[in-house]
Design a protein around this motif. Sequence first.
Motif, PDB file in Angstrom:
ATOM      1  N   GLY A 206       0.807  -1.206   0.000  1.00 16.29           N
ATOM      2  CA  GLY A 206       0.000   0.000   0.000  1.00 16.29           C
ATOM      3  C   GLY A 206       0.845   1.263   0.000  1.00 16.29           C
ATOM      4  N   THR A 207       1.935   1.250   0.790  1.00 11.73           N
ATOM      5  CA  THR A 207       2.810   2.423   0.876  1.00 11.73           C
ATOM      6  C   THR A 207       3.460   2.721  -0.472  1.00 11.73           C
ATOM      7  OG1 THR A 207       3.287   1.944   3.207  1.00 11.73           O
ATOM      8  CG2 THR A 207       4.807   3.410   2.048  1.00 11.73           C
ATOM      9  N   PHE A 208       4.100   1.716  -1.047  1.00  7.26           N
ATOM     10  CA  PHE A 208       4.800   1.932  -2.312  1.00  7.26           C
ATOM     11  C   PHE A 208       3.822   2.157  -3.456  1.00  7.26           C
ATOM     12  CE2 PHE A 208       7.095   0.398  -6.133  1.00  7.26           C
ATOM     13  CZ  PHE A 208       8.123   1.339  -6.128  1.00  7.26           C
ATOM     14  N   GLY A 209       2.709   1.421  -3.445  1.00  8.15           N
ATOM     15  CA  GLY A 209       1.704   1.597  -4.492  1.00  8.15           C
ATOM     16  C   GLY A 209       1.110   2.999  -4.470  1.00  8.15           C
ATOM     17  N   GLY A 210       0.797   3.505  -3.268  1.00 11.66           N
ATOM     18  CA  GLY A 210       0.275   4.860  -3.160  1.00 11.66           C
ATOM     19  C   GLY A 210       1.286   5.896  -3.602  1.00 11.66           C
ATOM     20  N   TRP A 211       2.555   5.686  -3.208  1.00  8.07           N
ATOM     21  CA  TRP A 211       3.613   6.615  -3.611  1.00  8.07           C
ATOM     22  C   TRP A 211       3.768   6.634  -5.130  1.00  8.07           C
ATOM     23  CZ3 TRP A 211       8.222   5.409  -6.174  1.00  8.07           C
ATOM     24  CH2 TRP A 211       9.140   6.458  -6.295  1.00  8.07           C
ATOM     25  N   LEU A 212       3.784   5.446  -5.758  1.00  8.53           N
ATOM     26  CA  LEU A 212       3.957   5.361  -7.201  1.00  8.53           C
ATOM     27  C   LEU A 212       2.789   6.005  -7.941  1.00  8.53           C
ATOM     28  CD1 LEU A 212       5.644   4.311  -9.566  1.00  8.53           C
ATOM     29  CD2 LEU A 212       4.400   2.136  -9.396  1.00  8.53           C
ATOM     30  N   LEU A 213       1.575   5.702  -7.500  1.00  5.60           N
ATOM     31  CA  LEU A 213       0.402   6.295  -8.134  1.00  5.60           C
ATOM     32  C   LEU A 213       0.386   7.810  -7.942  1.00  5.60           C
ATOM     33  CD1 LEU A 213      -2.189   3.572  -7.110  1.00  5.60           C
ATOM     34  CD2 LEU A 213      -1.613   4.193  -9.464  1.00  5.60           C
ATOM     35  N   GLY A 214       0.871   8.277  -6.792  1.00  6.57           N
ATOM     36  CA  GLY A 214       0.947   9.714  -6.558  1.00  6.57           C
ATOM     37  C   GLY A 214       1.907  10.409  -7.493  1.00  6.57           C
ATOM     38  N   LYS A 215       2.981   9.709  -7.899  1.00  6.87           N
ATOM     39  CA  LYS A 215       3.966  10.297  -8.801  1.00  6.87           C
ATOM     40  C   LYS A 215       3.443  10.438 -10.227  1.00  6.87           C
ATOM     41  CE  LYS A 215       7.194  10.791  -5.770  1.00  6.87           C
ATOM     42  NZ  LYS A 215       7.590  12.145  -5.329  1.00  6.87           N
ATOM     43  N   PHE A 216       2.391   9.723 -10.557  1.00  6.49           N
ATOM     44  CA  PHE A 216       1.847   9.766 -11.917  1.00  6.49           C
ATOM     45  C   PHE A 216       0.981  11.000 -12.175  1.00  6.49           C
ATOM     46  CE2 PHE A 216       1.993   4.854 -12.495  1.00  6.49           C
ATOM     47  CZ  PHE A 216       3.367   4.942 -12.698  1.00  6.49           C
ATOM     48  N   ASN A 217       0.693  11.775 -11.111  1.00  6.31           N
ATOM     49  CA  ASN A 217      -0.159  12.966 -11.274  1.00  6.31           C
ATOM     50  C   ASN A 217      -1.481  12.605 -11.952  1.00  6.31           C
ATOM     51  OD1 ASN A 217       1.792  14.768 -10.151  1.00  6.31           O
ATOM     52  ND2 ASN A 217       2.884  14.757 -12.105  1.00  6.31           N
ATOM     53  N   LEU A 218      -2.234  11.760 -11.298  1.00  2.19           N
ATOM     54  CA  LEU A 218      -3.450  11.212 -11.882  1.00  2.19           C
ATOM     55  C   LEU A 218      -4.703  12.040 -11.589  1.00  2.19           C
ATOM     56  CD1 LEU A 218      -2.774   7.463 -10.992  1.00  2.19           C
ATOM     57  CD2 LEU A 218      -2.515   8.553 -13.225  1.00  2.19           C
ATOM     58  N   GLU A 219      -4.559  13.182 -10.931  1.00  2.62           N
ATOM     59  CA  GLU A 219      -5.727  13.987 -10.585  1.00  2.62           C
ATOM     60  C   GLU A 219      -6.604  14.332 -11.796  1.00  2.62           C
ATOM     61  OE1 GLU A 219      -2.796  14.358  -9.323  1.00  2.62           O
ATOM     62  OE2 GLU A 219      -3.048  14.257  -7.146  1.00  2.62           O
ATOM     63  N   PRO A 220      -6.012  14.597 -12.991  1.00  2.00           N
ATOM     64  CA  PRO A 220      -6.879  14.886 -14.153  1.00  2.00           C
ATOM     65  C   PRO A 220      -7.784  13.720 -14.545  1.00  2.00           C
ATOM     66  CG  PRO A 220      -4.649  15.683 -14.569  1.00  2.00           C
ATOM     67  CD  PRO A 220      -4.588  14.862 -13.312  1.00  2.00           C
ATOM     68  N   LEU A 221      -7.459  12.501 -14.068  1.00  2.00           N
ATOM     69  CA  LEU A 221      -8.280  11.335 -14.411  1.00  2.00           C
ATOM     70  C   LEU A 221      -9.374  11.063 -13.388  1.00  2.00           C
ATOM     71  CD1 LEU A 221      -5.535   8.863 -15.726  1.00  2.00           C
ATOM     72  CD2 LEU A 221      -7.030  10.381 -17.027  1.00  2.00           C
ATOM     73  N   LEU A 222      -9.508  11.944 -12.405  1.00  2.79           N
ATOM     74  CA  LEU A 222     -10.641  11.833 -11.498  1.00  2.79           C
ATOM     75  C   LEU A 222     -11.923  12.184 -12.249  1.00  2.79           C
ATOM     76  CD1 LEU A 222      -9.185  13.521  -8.290  1.00  2.79           C
ATOM     77  CD2 LEU A 222      -9.756  11.100  -8.540  1.00  2.79           C
ATOM     78  N   SER A 223     -13.045  11.739 -11.749  1.00  3.97           N
ATOM     79  CA  SER A 223     -14.322  12.055 -12.382  1.00  3.97           C
ATOM     80  C   SER A 223     -14.639  13.538 -12.208  1.00  3.97           C
ATOM     81  CB  SER A 223     -15.447  11.214 -11.771  1.00  3.97           C
ATOM     82  OG  SER A 223     -15.669  11.613 -10.421  1.00  3.97           O
ATOM     83  N   ASP A 224     -15.550  14.044 -13.030  1.00  4.69           N
ATOM     84  CA  ASP A 224     -15.952  15.444 -12.930  1.00  4.69           C
ATOM     85  C   ASP A 224     -16.541  15.743 -11.550  1.00  4.69           C
ATOM     86  OD1 ASP A 224     -15.117  15.896 -15.519  1.00  4.69           O
ATOM     87  OD2 ASP A 224     -17.109  15.550 -16.382  1.00  4.69           O
ATOM     88  N   TRP A 225     -17.259  14.781 -11.002  1.00  2.00           N
ATOM     89  CA  TRP A 225     -17.853  14.947  -9.667  1.00  2.00           C
ATOM     90  C   TRP A 225     -16.778  15.153  -8.624  1.00  2.00           C
ATOM     91  CZ3 TRP A 225     -17.437  11.874  -5.237  1.00  2.00           C
ATOM     92  CH2 TRP A 225     -18.354  12.158  -4.214  1.00  2.00           C
ATOM     93  N   ALA A 226     -15.717  14.330  -8.668  1.00  2.00           N
ATOM     94  CA  ALA A 226     -14.624  14.451  -7.701  1.00  2.00           C
ATOM     95  C   ALA A 226     -13.870  15.760  -7.893  1.00  2.00           C
ATOM     96  CB  ALA A 226     -13.675  13.263  -7.837  1.00  2.00           C
ATOM     97  N   LYS A 227     -13.633  16.152  -9.148  1.00  3.77           N
ATOM     98  CA  LYS A 227     -12.923  17.411  -9.410  1.00  3.77           C
ATOM     99  C   LYS A 227     -13.697  18.603  -8.854  1.00  3.77           C
ATOM    100  CE  LYS A 227     -10.705  15.850 -13.710  1.00  3.77           C
ATOM    101  NZ  LYS A 227     -10.683  16.021 -15.178  1.00  3.77           N
ATOM    102  N   LYS A 228     -15.019  18.571  -9.010  1.00  2.00           N
ATOM    103  CA  LYS A 228     -15.835  19.679  -8.535  1.00  2.00           C
ATOM    104  C   LYS A 228     -15.771  19.782  -7.021  1.00  2.00           C
ATOM    105  CE  LYS A 228     -19.439  20.394 -10.879  1.00  2.00           C
ATOM    106  NZ  LYS A 228     -20.775  20.309 -11.521  1.00  2.00           N
ATOM    107  N   ILE A 229     -15.767  18.632  -6.363  1.00  2.00           N
ATOM    108  CA  ILE A 229     -15.702  18.625  -4.906  1.00  2.00           C
ATOM    109  C   ILE A 229     -14.366  19.204  -4.434  1.00  2.00           C
ATOM    110  CG2 ILE A 229     -15.367  17.054  -2.964  1.00  2.00           C
ATOM    111  CD1 ILE A 229     -17.757  15.620  -3.681  1.00  2.00           C
TER     112      ILE A 229
END
Length: 326
Positions: free
Chosen positions: A148-171
């Motif tokens: 979980g630690t390394f997976g979260g760190w790796l996913l965080g490095k990918f800058n995936l925020e633009p792939l969140l849904s419109d609902w999540a972005k609005k929140i």
Amino acid sequence: MFEWIQSFADWLIFSTIQLSPDSQLGTALNFFVYDTIKILILLFIIVFLMGIVNAYFPVDRLRSFLHRKKLYGLEYFISALFGAVTPFCSCSSVPLFIGFVQGGIPLGVTFAFLITSPLVNEIAIAMFIGLFGVKTTLIYAGSGILLGTFGGWLLGKFNLEPLLSDWAKKIIENSNQSNTEYHEEENPSFRDRLPGISREAWGIVSGVLVYIIIGIGIGAAMHGYVPENFFATYLGGGGWWTVPAAVILAVPMYANAAAIVPVIEVFVTKGIPLGTALAFMMATVGLSLPEGTLLKKVMTFKLIAIFFGIVTLFIILSGYLFNMLL
């Protein structure tokens, strides 16, 4: 205690009901009675202890702490550790994951929680201690937290925020990322907390009771009726392809730790390497189609595919590591 439970199971099935120890039904029922009593006792004890921890380390405090502090990567470990002490399956973790996103916690940190929470919890630990011993439990729990630690760190490095849904972005856009200090309310004494902790522990145990019974029932049926070499034929033998095959077959399935751990015990007794069996379990409890459906609220399909793909890869690597260590 375990010897007493085994003696009771032997007395009930072989003496009182008078089934033969050599019969398939007798073997299956004896397994069912012994494992059910043992797991429920261990489960209540460990859930109660984790309830004490959770009472002094609530979600709101964790969210506020992660929001205020610069931890230089330690926040991924803290989030994964928090996931390890929360008794959630993959689907139950999603609402809290959504709350983390809503609270402005970095996406990688929320992924660390989402990965670890269904993999490692008091239910899995209680059952693992009783079924596989302390060494295997420590290796499993430690690897789940590191995954979980390394997976979260790796996913965080990918800058995936633009792939969140419109609902999540609005929140996230509408949330005021304030640094309001966590206000301590008057805390009740430890003695006053105990009745509530006990009720919560029993609530968790009773909530998963049906899954425990179903899981142990499946395990007992497999233990008593499945031919000795059935599973060894397909996933045994230690071939390099058995670990990825076990993980890929498990991903579409859905079960929590209470339901799958007894089945894994039978897998091992039937000849499947422990690492391969543990990889199957991690994929079953950590990834599921219902979880993907729930995550669609906050993620696009592309982000869900990335999340599932990376975690699947990590679990496969963990399976190989387990087979080397166990």
